[in-house]
Enzyme design. Structure first.
Site, PDB file in Angstrom:
ATOM      1  CG  HIS A 108       1.212  50.707  53.127  1.00  0.00           C
ATOM      2  ND1 HIS A 108       1.547  51.908  53.703  1.00  0.00           N
ATOM      3  CD2 HIS A 108       0.795  49.919  54.145  1.00  0.00           C
ATOM      4  CE1 HIS A 108       1.355  51.848  55.001  1.00  0.00           C
ATOM      5  NE2 HIS A 108       0.896  50.656  55.316  1.00  0.00           N
TER       6      HIS A 108
HETATM    7  C1  UD1 Z   1       1.022  45.619  57.331  1.00  0.00           C
HETATM    8  C2  UD1 Z   1       0.030  46.116  58.389  1.00  0.00           C
HETATM    9  C3  UD1 Z   1      -0.173  47.610  58.242  1.00  0.00           C
HETATM   10  C4  UD1 Z   1       1.136  48.354  58.234  1.00  0.00           C
HETATM   11  C5  UD1 Z   1       2.050  47.763  57.169  1.00  0.00           C
HETATM   12  C6  UD1 Z   1       3.405  48.442  57.156  1.00  0.00           C
HETATM   13  C7  UD1 Z   1      -1.720  44.498  59.028  1.00  0.00           C
HETATM   14  C8  UD1 Z   1      -3.157  44.186  58.930  1.00  0.00           C
HETATM   15  N1  UD1 Z   1      -1.272  45.489  58.234  1.00  0.00           N
HETATM   16  O1  UD1 Z   1       0.416  45.814  56.067  1.00  0.00           O
HETATM   17  O2  UD1 Z   1      -0.953  48.074  59.317  1.00  0.00           O
HETATM   18  O3  UD1 Z   1       0.911  49.709  57.965  1.00  0.00           O
HETATM   19  O4  UD1 Z   1       2.215  46.355  57.444  1.00  0.00           O
HETATM   20  O5  UD1 Z   1       4.209  47.962  56.144  1.00  0.00           O
HETATM   21  O6  UD1 Z   1      -1.016  43.888  59.807  1.00  0.00           O
HETATM   22  N2  UD1 Z   1       5.248  41.472  51.442  1.00  0.00           N
HETATM   23  C9  UD1 Z   1       6.504  41.280  50.913  1.00  0.00           C
HETATM   24  N3  UD1 Z   1       7.570  41.265  51.776  1.00  0.00           N
HETATM   25  C10 UD1 Z   1       7.434  41.396  53.108  1.00  0.00           C
HETATM   26  C11 UD1 Z   1       6.155  41.567  53.633  1.00  0.00           C
HETATM   27  C12 UD1 Z   1       5.073  41.610  52.789  1.00  0.00           C
HETATM   28  O7  UD1 Z   1       6.674  41.162  49.716  1.00  0.00           O
HETATM   29  O8  UD1 Z   1       8.460  41.368  53.828  1.00  0.00           O
HETATM   30  C13 UD1 Z   1       4.101  41.537  50.524  1.00  0.00           C
HETATM   31  C14 UD1 Z   1       3.339  40.248  50.395  1.00  0.00           C
HETATM   32  O9  UD1 Z   1       2.905  40.142  49.078  1.00  0.00           O
HETATM   33  C15 UD1 Z   1       2.150  40.465  51.295  1.00  0.00           C
HETATM   34  C16 UD1 Z   1       1.915  41.955  51.156  1.00  0.00           C
HETATM   35  O10 UD1 Z   1       3.208  42.526  51.001  1.00  0.00           O
HETATM   36  O11 UD1 Z   1       1.073  39.675  50.912  1.00  0.00           O
HETATM   37  C17 UD1 Z   1       1.222  42.585  52.331  1.00  0.00           C
HETATM   38  O12 UD1 Z   1       1.892  42.288  53.569  1.00  0.00           O
HETATM   39  P1  UD1 Z   1       1.039  42.202  54.929  1.00  0.00           P
HETATM   40  O13 UD1 Z   1       1.941  41.957  56.078  1.00  0.00           O
HETATM   41  O14 UD1 Z   1      -0.109  41.261  54.753  1.00  0.00           O
HETATM   42  O15 UD1 Z   1       0.376  43.621  55.042  1.00  0.00           O
HETATM   43  P2  UD1 Z   1       0.954  45.083  54.775  1.00  0.00           P
HETATM   44  O16 UD1 Z   1       0.220  45.653  53.630  1.00  0.00           O
HETATM   45  O17 UD1 Z   1       2.437  45.080  54.741  1.00  0.00           O
END
Ligand code: UD1
Length: 363
Positions: free
Chosen positions: A212
């Site tokens: 991811h």
């Molecule tokens: C975040 C952390 C990363 C960690 C990861 C674990 C940062 C910079 N990154 O990355 O260090 O390893 O979490 O999972 O904080 N989304 C959903 N549902 C959710 C949450 C997110 O669909 O409950 C989708 C959304 O489209 C979102 C994308 O996932 O834009 C990314 O989520 P985000 O929290 O921005 O970063 P992660 O890639 O999850």
């Protein structure tokens, strides 16, 4: 039950999936102290039931006292929203200590606000460094450590990094890895999991993959390279791949990956069961590099650097990058019996939260 001479309030912040298993054991340990009031804040960085709710349930965490509901966005949007929403909460609660974990955007956002309100910050999993500034997590780690008053490190290398950065050693406490507390507590339940039957996977006869990181999934060419690497492994062993929403959102709707079993994100217990029963793990996750070391399962990390070198020096981890040829040959070597055996790193003993709690109440 231990009684404190004076009352204290400890506010914990969680936001994203890897925070939950780090804060849960600390919350539980602090319940052993009479006179400690605990407040749990969820920023809402992760919000899906599969990314958040299931972890609260399985880790025995209470419902958050405060939910900031910030959701997804760009780095600036997410960080700024957490900052705006947490400020009145911290002003109202006036905690004696604010406990933050890991390296996600929520961690740094709260650290910035707490520091400027003059509140004391404790950082769990301090001192890890990948030395790769293109990772948002590296920025979050370095800055959160700089703003923290108490720094709880999971390994000796983390303490050395902090010393090199000029952080006062009196603030740094080598307590071990709190994630392993959660892992050890959950293992008996993971052994009862039916996930292998549900996904039709032979125990000990599959590879588990998770990917991811933005560097591996955000650009179509990078994602294609990762899938080619997994396909290379799938020629020799079935590969199961629970897909993170970030990765899913970058994949075409009708995506097919021959030999690779795609699955939705899993809860903590089922995921642990899959990791424990895997012949091999392929990942770019930080937490899973540690969990495989604790479980003694060979891990190939699809990155060029790690902030967790102890998993390589002592544990079962190897850095292999994402080049399909390199990943394929490293996987074949493991399958031929050449996987690293590894040992359990110092203080990864299931008692890190106990040590953290006793330091927090001493202040
Ligand atoms: C975040 C952390 C990363 C960690 C990861 C674990 C940062 C910079 N990154 O990355 O260090 O390893 O979490 O999972 O904080 N989304 C959903 N549902 C959710 C949450 C997110 O669909 O409950 C989708 C959304 O489209 C979102 C994308 O996932 O834009 C990314 O989520 P985000 O929290 O921005 O970063 P992660 O890639 O999850």
């Amino acid at each position: 039950m231990r009684t404190l001479f004076c009352r204290m309030k400890i506010l914990h912040v969680v936001g994203a999936r890897p925070n939950f298993m780090k804060i849960a054991p600390i919350l539980a340990q602090l319940r052993n102290y009479d006179g400690v009031e605990q407040v749990l804040v969820h920023t809402g960085q992760h919000y899906d039931a599969k990314m958040s709710g299931v972890f609260f349930e399985e880790l025995g965490m209470p419902e958050p006292d405060v939910h900031l509901g910030v959701g997804s966005g760009t780095h600036a949007q997410q960080t700024a929203r957490v900052m705006i929403e947490i400020e009145p909460v911290l002003e109202g609660e006036k905690p004696d200590v604010t406990v933050l974990a890991g390296d996600v955007n929520s961690t740094l956002a709260v650290a910035l606000v707490a520091a400027k309100l003059g509140l004391k910050i404790a950082h769990v999993e301090a001192g890890l460094r990948s030395r790769d500034w293109s990772m948002p997590e590296e920025v979050n780690r370095v800055l959160t450590d700089r703003l923290s008053d108490l720094l709880f490190t999971p390994s000796r290398d983390a303490g050395e990094n902090l010393a090199r950065e000029g952080i006062d050693g009196a603030r740094v406490h080598f307590v071990g890895n709190v994630m392993i507390d959660s892992l050890q507590a959950a293992l008996p339940r993971a052994r009862e999991s039916r996930i292998h039957e549900r996904l039709e996977l032979p125990r000990g006869g599959y590879a588990l993959a998770t990917v991811h990181r933005p560097a591996n999934v955000d650009e179509p060419a990078a994602l294609l390279r990762v899938f080619s690497a997994l396909a290379e492994v799938a020629r020799d062993i079935p590969v199961v791949f629970p897909i993170h929403p970030r990765t899913r959102s970058r994949m075409p709707a009708e995506f097919e990956a021959p030999g690779i079993k795609l699955a939705d994100p899993l809860g903590y217990i089922d995921f642990l069961a899959l990791a424990a029963g895997a012949r091999l793990v392929l990942t770019d996750s930080g937490g899973l590099q540690e969990e495989t070391t604790a479980l003694g399962v060979p891990c190939l990390t699809l990155r060029e650097s790690t902030e967790r070198p102890v998993t390589i020096e002592v544990g079962t981890n190897q850095l292999v990058g994402a080049d399909p040829v390199r990943v394929g040959s490293a996987a074949r070597e493991v399958l031929a019996g050449g996987g690293k055996k590894g040992r359990i790193p110092e203080l990864w003993d299931g008692r890190a939260a106990e040590r953290i709690a006793s330091i927090l109440v001493r202040r």
